[in-house]
Design a protein around this motif. Structure first.
Motif, PDB file in Angstrom:
ATOM      1  N   VAL A 291       0.844  -1.203   0.000  1.00 32.14           N
ATOM      2  CA  VAL A 291       0.000   0.000   0.000  1.00 32.14           C
ATOM      3  C   VAL A 291       0.876   1.250   0.000  1.00 32.14           C
ATOM      4  CG1 VAL A 291      -1.758   1.280   1.265  1.00 32.14           C
ATOM      5  CG2 VAL A 291      -1.908  -1.199   1.112  1.00 32.14           C
ATOM      6  N   ALA A 292       1.957   1.228   0.774  1.00 34.23           N
ATOM      7  CA  ALA A 292       2.882   2.367   0.784  1.00 34.23           C
ATOM      8  C   ALA A 292       3.535   2.543  -0.591  1.00 34.23           C
ATOM      9  CB  ALA A 292       3.943   2.180   1.860  1.00 34.23           C
ATOM     10  N   ALA A 293       3.815   1.447  -1.280  1.00 24.16           N
ATOM     11  CA  ALA A 293       4.402   1.537  -2.615  1.00 24.16           C
ATOM     12  C   ALA A 293       3.409   2.117  -3.617  1.00 24.16           C
ATOM     13  CB  ALA A 293       4.872   0.157  -3.078  1.00 24.16           C
ATOM     14  N   VAL A 294       2.152   1.739  -3.526  1.00 21.40           N
ATOM     15  CA  VAL A 294       1.121   2.314  -4.395  1.00 21.40           C
ATOM     16  C   VAL A 294       1.015   3.821  -4.150  1.00 21.40           C
ATOM     17  CG1 VAL A 294      -1.371   2.362  -4.859  1.00 21.40           C
ATOM     18  CG2 VAL A 294      -0.180   0.174  -4.669  1.00 21.40           C
ATOM     19  N   LEU A 295       1.030   4.202  -2.882  1.00 25.01           N
ATOM     20  CA  LEU A 295       1.001   5.622  -2.539  1.00 25.01           C
ATOM     21  C   LEU A 295       2.232   6.329  -3.092  1.00 25.01           C
ATOM     22  CD1 LEU A 295      -0.221   8.036  -1.050  1.00 25.01           C
ATOM     23  CD2 LEU A 295       0.924   7.233   1.024  1.00 25.01           C
TER      24      LEU A 295
ATOM     25  N   THR B  36       8.534  17.246  -1.907  1.00 27.08           N
ATOM     26  CA  THR B  36       8.822  16.552  -0.651  1.00 27.08           C
ATOM     27  C   THR B  36       7.818  15.452  -0.322  1.00 27.08           C
ATOM     28  OG1 THR B  36       7.640  18.248   0.608  1.00 27.08           O
ATOM     29  CG2 THR B  36      10.028  18.504   0.383  1.00 27.08           C
ATOM     30  N   LEU B  37       6.643  15.501  -0.907  1.00 27.09           N
ATOM     31  CA  LEU B  37       5.651  14.456  -0.622  1.00 27.09           C
ATOM     32  C   LEU B  37       6.156  13.041  -0.923  1.00 27.09           C
ATOM     33  CD1 LEU B  37       2.241  16.037  -1.623  1.00 27.09           C
ATOM     34  CD2 LEU B  37       2.798  14.934   0.527  1.00 27.09           C
ATOM     35  N   PRO B  38       6.873  12.808  -2.030  1.00 26.51           N
ATOM     36  CA  PRO B  38       7.345  11.435  -2.281  1.00 26.51           C
ATOM     37  C   PRO B  38       8.377  10.924  -1.272  1.00 26.51           C
ATOM     38  CG  PRO B  38       7.328  12.682  -4.318  1.00 26.51           C
ATOM     39  CD  PRO B  38       7.067  13.653  -3.216  1.00 26.51           C
ATOM     40  N   LEU B  39       8.892  11.797  -0.426  1.00 28.51           N
ATOM     41  CA  LEU B  39       9.870  11.357   0.569  1.00 28.51           C
ATOM     42  C   LEU B  39       9.213  10.770   1.818  1.00 28.51           C
ATOM     43  CD1 LEU B  39      12.262  14.434   0.392  1.00 28.51           C
ATOM     44  CD2 LEU B  39      12.465  12.252  -0.818  1.00 28.51           C
ATOM     45  N   ILE B  40       7.944  11.052   2.026  1.00 24.21           N
ATOM     46  CA  ILE B  40       7.289  10.640   3.272  1.00 24.21           C
ATOM     47  C   ILE B  40       7.051   9.129   3.358  1.00 24.21           C
ATOM     48  CG2 ILE B  40       5.202  10.912   4.683  1.00 24.21           C
ATOM     49  CD1 ILE B  40       5.132  13.838   3.768  1.00 24.21           C
ATOM     50  N   PRO B  41       6.429   8.474   2.369  1.00 24.01           N
ATOM     51  CA  PRO B  41       6.189   7.028   2.531  1.00 24.01           C
ATOM     52  C   PRO B  41       7.450   6.191   2.749  1.00 24.01           C
ATOM     53  CG  PRO B  41       4.791   7.889   0.801  1.00 24.01           C
ATOM     54  CD  PRO B  41       5.745   8.986   1.171  1.00 24.01           C
ATOM     55  N   PRO B  42       8.541   6.421   1.991  1.00 19.40           N
ATOM     56  CA  PRO B  42       9.740   5.617   2.296  1.00 19.40           C
ATOM     57  C   PRO B  42      10.295   5.894   3.691  1.00 19.40           C
ATOM     58  CG  PRO B  42       9.971   6.644   0.138  1.00 19.40           C
ATOM     59  CD  PRO B  42       8.748   7.231   0.778  1.00 19.40           C
ATOM     60  N   ALA B  43      10.212   7.150   4.127  1.00 20.83           N
ATOM     61  CA  ALA B  43      10.738   7.489   5.452  1.00 20.83           C
ATOM     62  C   ALA B  43       9.942   6.799   6.560  1.00 20.83           C
ATOM     63  CB  ALA B  43      10.723   9.005   5.652  1.00 20.83           C
TER      64      ALA B  43
ATOM     65  N   VAL C 295       3.489   6.001  13.524  1.00 21.28           N
ATOM     66  CA  VAL C 295       4.287   6.812  12.613  1.00 21.28           C
ATOM     67  C   VAL C 295       3.730   6.710  11.191  1.00 21.28           C
ATOM     68  CG1 VAL C 295       6.579   7.034  11.560  1.00 21.28           C
ATOM     69  CG2 VAL C 295       6.370   6.684  14.010  1.00 21.28           C
ATOM     70  N   ILE C 296       3.326   5.525  10.790  1.00 18.95           N
ATOM     71  CA  ILE C 296       2.762   5.355   9.447  1.00 18.95           C
ATOM     72  C   ILE C 296       1.434   6.094   9.334  1.00 18.95           C
ATOM     73  CG2 ILE C 296       1.793   3.665   7.834  1.00 18.95           C
ATOM     74  CD1 ILE C 296       4.000   1.772   8.631  1.00 18.95           C
ATOM     75  N   VAL C 297       0.603   6.018  10.356  1.00 15.86           N
ATOM     76  CA  VAL C 297      -0.665   6.755  10.341  1.00 15.86           C
ATOM     77  C   VAL C 297      -0.405   8.254  10.227  1.00 15.86           C
ATOM     78  CG1 VAL C 297      -2.702   7.369  11.701  1.00 15.86           C
ATOM     79  CG2 VAL C 297      -1.977   4.989  11.565  1.00 15.86           C
ATOM     80  N   ALA C 298       0.544   8.757  10.996  1.00 13.80           N
ATOM     81  CA  ALA C 298       0.872  10.189  10.941  1.00 13.80           C
ATOM     82  C   ALA C 298       1.418  10.576   9.569  1.00 13.80           C
ATOM     83  CB  ALA C 298       1.883  10.535  12.024  1.00 13.80           C
ATOM     84  N   GLY C 299       2.237   9.727   8.981  1.00 10.23           N
ATOM     85  CA  GLY C 299       2.767  10.009   7.648  1.00 10.23           C
ATOM     86  C   GLY C 299       1.672  10.011   6.588  1.00 10.23           C
ATOM     87  N   ALA C 300       0.753   9.063   6.674  1.00  9.07           N
ATOM     88  CA  ALA C 300      -0.353   9.014   5.715  1.00  9.07           C
ATOM     89  C   ALA C 300      -1.249  10.238   5.867  1.00  9.07           C
ATOM     90  CB  ALA C 300      -1.164   7.734   5.904  1.00  9.07           C
ATOM     91  N   PHE C 301      -1.478  10.669   7.102  1.00 11.11           N
ATOM     92  CA  PHE C 301      -2.273  11.871   7.343  1.00 11.11           C
ATOM     93  C   PHE C 301      -1.562  13.103   6.784  1.00 11.11           C
ATOM     94  CE2 PHE C 301      -3.496  15.472  10.074  1.00 11.11           C
ATOM     95  CZ  PHE C 301      -4.848  15.517   9.772  1.00 11.11           C
ATOM     96  N   ALA C 302      -0.251  13.187   6.985  1.00 20.06           N
ATOM     97  CA  ALA C 302       0.519  14.319   6.461  1.00 20.06           C
ATOM     98  C   ALA C 302       0.453  14.366   4.937  1.00 20.06           C
ATOM     99  CB  ALA C 302       1.968  14.229   6.925  1.00 20.06           C
ATOM    100  N   VAL C 303       0.531  13.217   4.296  1.00 20.99           N
ATOM    101  CA  VAL C 303       0.431  13.167   2.833  1.00 20.99           C
ATOM    102  C   VAL C 303      -0.933  13.672   2.372  1.00 20.99           C
ATOM    103  CG1 VAL C 303       0.258  11.572   0.871  1.00 20.99           C
ATOM    104  CG2 VAL C 303       2.163  11.381   2.465  1.00 20.99           C
ATOM    105  N   ALA C 304      -1.989  13.247   3.047  1.00 18.16           N
ATOM    106  CA  ALA C 304      -3.336  13.685   2.658  1.00 18.16           C
ATOM    107  C   ALA C 304      -3.500  15.192   2.846  1.00 18.16           C
ATOM    108  CB  ALA C 304      -4.384  12.927   3.462  1.00 18.16           C
ATOM    109  N   VAL C 305      -3.011  15.726   3.956  1.00 14.77           N
ATOM    110  CA  VAL C 305      -3.146  17.161   4.220  1.00 14.77           C
ATOM    111  C   VAL C 305      -2.339  17.977   3.216  1.00 14.77           C
ATOM    112  CG1 VAL C 305      -2.587  18.976   5.890  1.00 14.77           C
ATOM    113  CG2 VAL C 305      -3.726  16.895   6.649  1.00 14.77           C
ATOM    114  N   MET C 306      -1.115  17.552   2.953  1.00 15.38           N
ATOM    115  CA  MET C 306      -0.272  18.290   2.012  1.00 15.38           C
ATOM    116  C   MET C 306      -0.830  18.203   0.585  1.00 15.38           C
ATOM    117  SD  MET C 306       3.464  17.348   3.575  1.00 15.38           S
ATOM    118  CE  MET C 306       4.442  18.225   2.370  1.00 15.38           C
ATOM    119  N   THR C 307      -1.407  17.075   0.232  1.00 14.06           N
ATOM    120  CA  THR C 307      -2.033  16.951  -1.086  1.00 14.06           C
ATOM    121  C   THR C 307      -3.247  17.863  -1.174  1.00 14.06           C
ATOM    122  OG1 THR C 307      -1.246  14.688  -1.326  1.00 14.06           O
ATOM    123  CG2 THR C 307      -3.111  15.342  -2.690  1.00 14.06           C
ATOM    124  N   GLY C 308      -4.000  17.963  -0.107  1.00 14.14           N
ATOM    125  CA  GLY C 308      -5.125  18.898  -0.079  1.00 14.14           C
ATOM    126  C   GLY C 308      -4.665  20.331  -0.265  1.00 14.14           C
TER     127      GLY C 308
END
Length: 121
Positions: free
Chosen positions: A37-41, A75-82, A98-111
C-alpha cells in the motif's frame, strides 16, 4: 492538477492509515501488505510530483504560493519511504502510529496542493 491523481493519493493515504491503525490495534508489525500500500502511494506521489513540476509555472499568486506548491510536490514522495523505514526499524506498536501520521501528512499536504492549484483556476 489532475483530479484522478489527487483522488488516488487520498485513497491510498486513507487505506494506508486505516491499515496501519488496524495493525496498531492488533499489535502487529509492518508486513508486505502494508509495504505494498505504501508503494502504491509512492507511485501516485511520484506521478503527482511530475505533474507539479510541469505545472509550477501555471500557479497564479505570489512567489510564496509557487514555492509552497513546488516544495510540497517535491517533498511528498519522501514521506512514505521514510515512515516505512522507521516502521521497519522500530519494533513496537508506535511504528504503526508513525505510518498513520505520515499518511495523514500526505493527505493534508495533497489537499493544500489542490487548494493552491484551484486558486488559479
Amino acid at each position: 492538477m489532475l483530479y484522478p491523481v489527487t483522488l488516488t493519493v487520498y485513497a491510498a493515504s486513507a487505506v494506508l492509515a486505516l491499515l496501519a491503525g488496524f495493525y496498531a490495534w492488533r499489535d502487529r508489525l509492518i508486513d508486505d501488505r502494508l509495504l505494498l500500500v505504501a508503494a502504491v502511494l509512492e507511485v501516485a506521489l511520484l506521478v503527482q510530483a511530475v505533474v507539479v513540476l510541469v505545472n509550477v509555472g501555471e500557479v497564479t499568486g505570489d512567489g510564496a504560493e509557487k514555492a509552497t506548491f513546488a516544495a510540497y510536490g517535491l517533498t511528498l514522495p519522501l514521506i512514505p519511504p521514510a515512515v516505512a523505514f522507521l516502521a521497519i526499524k522500530e519494533k513496537t506498536r508506535w511504528s504503526m502510529g508513525v505510518i498513520v501520521a505520515g499518511a495523514f501528512a500526505v493527505a493534508v499536504m495533497t489537499g493544500r496542493l489542490q487548494q493552491i492549484w484551484d486558486l488559479g483556476g
